[in-house]
Design an enzyme around this catalytic site. Structure first.
Site, PDB file in Angstrom:
ATOM      1  N   LYS A  58      -6.121   4.812   8.277  1.00  0.00           N
ATOM      2  CA  LYS A  58      -5.190   5.595   7.569  1.00  0.00           C
ATOM      3  C   LYS A  58      -5.276   7.158   7.689  1.00  0.00           C
ATOM      4  CE  LYS A  58      -3.128   1.598   5.089  1.00  0.00           C
ATOM      5  NZ  LYS A  58      -2.993   1.388   3.710  1.00  0.00           N
ATOM      6  N   SER A  90       0.830  -1.175   0.091  1.00  0.00           N
ATOM      7  CA  SER A  90       0.044   0.037  -0.007  1.00  0.00           C
ATOM      8  C   SER A  90       0.806   1.398   0.138  1.00  0.00           C
ATOM      9  CB  SER A  90      -0.952   0.013   1.255  1.00  0.00           C
ATOM     10  OG  SER A  90      -0.062  -0.021   2.182  1.00  0.00           O
TER      11      SER A  90
END
Length: 793
Positions: A699, A656
């Site tokens: 996040k 990611s």
């Protein structure tokens, strides 16, 4: 900075939460315990339940294992009620091989009746048979025989005495047997002194007569022994007659009741023969004597009657008399002994005594003819348990094994024969475990031909929401909790969307939602509202925020270095997720890149020191592939690049951060600085396309908290993949900050869009600088035209 890639408030919300329903509280709707939006899995389950052939056991996987377990259990119980009740399973004594008891099967309820009848029979042997054997009438008959025997013996002796007297001798009984003493003329016994005075001829004549009489005496004694044997048999005939009359009555009655079981009729005949072989132990006097000895010397064991009649007991392994259909067996304790049963050992000083009555059944016996529903993780928690289940499914038999016996004692072995069983096993577990079992056990797929996978998410439409509310109503009824308001249901639905990380889907796992309802009920005894649920969720989070707070304090004190303002070359803020049990939170991380002339391509420092997982290493290799494919079509890619996750001392994995790593490389090559107030997440492929990642909500919120802590400037935000836009279910505080322009969220689909947001420079300019640097590294000079791919879809 506003542009068409920036998301608005309405992009961060779940659209249907503002639509109305026709209920104010869950009290107005019907409870529903069914499983939502799992039609394919439920159809497969119904299909599998109809397959009775061997091997069609089921492995069911899904995120909400508890709900699946309870649903499957209820469905099994319904189907089991329509099936025939299986036979009882019993052990009986094996007279031919005592260490191996015999297995018998009886119709449900017959085993209990048979056990009670045999209990009554054994009680008669204790209380009644001894009295009958020692009754006055029996003693009179025995005394009569004794008198006749004595008379017969006396008659035989009298004949010997008469003949001896004719020969001038009298018979004397001694401890050694029969002796003879000579008589004088007056028929008085001759003493030893008189015998010594006799002449030699007379002495010799006396000795010859004694020899003849001794031969006759031996014959007489033999005749007496024959008579004693004859009369002993007569005595036994009296006892046998009593046994045949009294015990035979019971045996005959039991044969009539259980005549349909040939094995039981054979067993009853063996019991009668066993009693006749040693009738004396059933005598009251014998029993009393044994009891007295037992009380004085307990190590000599139990009395013979008790030991003998213990063989006539019935050990019922499985009693199905109370069932209304086939059994549905469930358990969480799946130890080896719990599955296959065990043999208890009665220890008396140095002797371990093993009795077939001490054999107990296991779950595999109890499930015969029905279903065995288990959590696979429970099964794998106990060494050997999965193997014994697999073996049983393969062989169709259960072997009971004894517990370990100390090697300093003597063990009387018990080897129960295997018990044939037939049942369907349903295992509930993770799909990952299913794959591991398939990969490690070649026979697993043959034994579990049905793999049913319940979806992790369900549709988030209005129909599902109404059924979701009905599930909450059912849970409140079950646990006697207050009803939930309409607004509370919407908050719970939003929580479910957050668990699923999707605006379009809800989590198929209802357990975290019902846990939250239970916890919210602490704050209300009448009606659970939105405020109660929000408060419960915040309190619940407080219990788990210690690690998160510790990390955020380190950012505040600059122990963890992170800039949320200004610009830096070769430096970008990536976004990682910490997963602590069922609690996740985002953690920004500084990613730096350096580049210089070389041949090794891009490498990550974490990988070089063994702190990088294979997926992360793959992402770094993809960056090299992208650079070569995009920039180095006309000259070799001559580059050394080093990527580092700063202040990261544990292992990292996942791809990611690969787009953020690419941006750091491009910044280093182009010498164009990157805005530190914007963090990045998303993976990249070799063609520069941005791909979706997981944990996007955590996040974003993680970076927002750090920016808030250091001071929001209105220029901070995050870049996420376009595909993750529908995964946003953000905290209301973050949404309000976006609406007010204090925080920004950008959704992109290519690296060009990302580099422009991060640098504020058109992508073409950055690309041109990168191309020049790479060409210079290759040694091709500055005069040849640079060919760059202009469009990335």
């Amino acid at each position: 900075m506003k542009n068409n890639l920036e998301l608005r408030r309405e992009d961060l919300k779940i659209s249907y939460l503002n639509t109305g329903f026709n209920f104010k509280t869950t009290d107005e709707i019907q409870p529903d315990e069914s499983i939502i939006d799992q039609d394919n899995a439920l159809m497969a389950l119904e299909f599998g339940l109809q397959l009775g052939a061997r091997g069609y056991n089921m492995y069911i996987s899904g995120v909400d294992q508890k709900t699946i377990y309870e649903y499957v259990k209820a469905r099994l119980e319904k189907q089991a009620g329509e099936k025939a009740v299986p036979q009882d399973i019993c052990y009986i004594y094996n007279f031919k091989n005592p260490s191996t008891p015999r297995v018998i099967r009886m119709q449900p309820g017959d085993s209990i009746r048979f056990k009670e009848d045999m209990k009554e029979f054994r009680q008669f042997l204790i209380d009644g048979l001894g009295a009958k054997l020692d009754s006055v009438e029996a003693e009179r008959k025995r005394q009569h025989l004794i008198d006749k025997l004595d008379s017969k013996k006396e008659q035989i002796l009298e004949e010997l005495k008469s003949y001896a007297k004719e020969q001038g001798f009298i018979v004397k009984l001694t401890q050694e047997g029969l002796g003879f003493i000579p008589l004088d003329k007056e028929e008085n016994p001759i003493s030893m002194e008189q015998y010594e005075l006799l002449d030699q001829t007379t002495k010799q004549e006396i000795e010859e007569n004694i020899d003849r009489l001794s031969e006759m005496a031996e014959q007489v004694l033999a005749d007496i022994r024959d008579v004693e044997k004859e009369y002993s048999q007569y005595m036994n005939d009296i006892s046998e007659t009593i046994v045949l009359n009294e015990v035979g009555y019971f045996i005959k009655h039991l044969k009539e009741v259980y005549g349909k079981y040939e094995v039981i009729k054979e067993y009853l005949d063996e019991i009668l023969q066993d009693i006749l072989e040693d009738i004396s132990i059933f005598s009251d006097s014998q029993s009393a004597e044994n009891q007295e000895i037992k009380s004085i010397f307990p190590w000599l064991g139990s009395n013979k009657v008790g030991e003998r009649i213990g063989h006539y007991d019935i050990n019922i392994l499985v009693d199905n008399s109370q069932l209304q259909g086939a059994p549905v067996v469930t358990a969480r304790d799946l130890s080896f002994a719990r599955l296959v049963g065990k043999i208890k050992v009665d220890t008396e000083l140095t002797l371990n005594r093993v009795d077939f009555n001490n054999i107990s059944a296991g779950l595999l016996h109890e499930a015969n003819g029905g279903y065995l529903l288990l959590y696979v993780n429970d099964l794998l928690d106990y060494p050997g348990s999965f193997e014994v289940l697999r073996r049983t499914l393969k062989t169709g038999e259960v072997n009971v094994e004894s517990l370990a016996i100390s090697n300093i004692t003597t063990s009387l072995g018990m080897l129960p024969p295997p018990v044939p069983v037939d049942f369907k096993v349903i295992l509930i577990g993770d799909y990952e475990v299913y794959r591991v079992l398939c990969d490690t056990d070649a026979t697993f797929k043959d034994l579990f031909k049905m793999n049913i996978d319940f979806k992790d998410t369900i549709d988030g439409d209005k129909t599902s929401l109404l059924r979701f509310a009905s599930q909450i109503k059912a849970f409140c009824n079950k646990e006697h909790l207050p009803d939930v308001s309409y607004e509370g249901v919407l908050v719970l639905a939003e929580y479910s969307h957050r668990l699923a990380e999707s605006q379009e889907k809800m989590s198929a796992n209802i357990q975290p939602v019902t846990d939250l309802v239970r916890e919210a009920s602490v704050f209300s005894k009448d009606l659970i509202t939105k405020e109660h649920i929000v408060k419960a969720r915040r309190v619940k989070t407080l219990f788990k925020e210690t690690l998160q707070k510790n990390i955020e304090e380190k950012y505040a004190k600059n122990i963890y270095l992170l800039d949320v303002g200004g610009k830096k070359i070769g430096q970008v803020n990536g976004l990682a997720v910490y997963d602590v049990g069922d609690f996740m939170f985002g953690k920004p991380v500084r990613i730096t890149a350096t580049t210089y002339r070389g041949k090794s391509g891009v490498a990550d420092i974490e990988g070089a020191v063994g702190l990088s997982g294979s997926i992360h290493s793959k992402g770094v290799q993809i960056i090299t592939g992208f650079l070569g494919n995009y920039f180095a079509q006309d000259y070799p890619l001559s580059l050394c690049g080093k990527i580092c996750f700063e202040q990261s001392y544990g292992g990292i994995d996942g791809d990611s951060a690969s787009s953020a790593e690419l941006y750091a490389i491009l910044s280093s090559l182009s010498q164009v600085p990157i805005r530190q107030g914007v963090a990045v997440t998303g993976s990249i492929n070799q063609y520069g396309q941005i791909q979706p990642v997981g944990g996007v909500n955590d996040k974003i919120e993680g970076f927002y908290r750090i920016c808030k802590q250091k001071g929001l400037t209105g220029k901070q935000g995050v870049i996420i993949p376009k595909q993750n836009q529908k995964d946003l279910v953000l905290d209301e505080e973050v949404i309000e900050a976006v609406e007010q322009g204090r925080f920004h969220i950008y959704a992109i689909s290519s690296f060009k869009e990302g580099i422009e947001i991060l640098t504020g420079v058109p992508a073409a300019q950055v690309e041109e600088r990168v191309a020049c640097k790479l060409k210079a590294y290759s040694g091709e000079g500055q005069n040849k035209p640079i060919r760059i791919k202009k469009k990335v879809k």
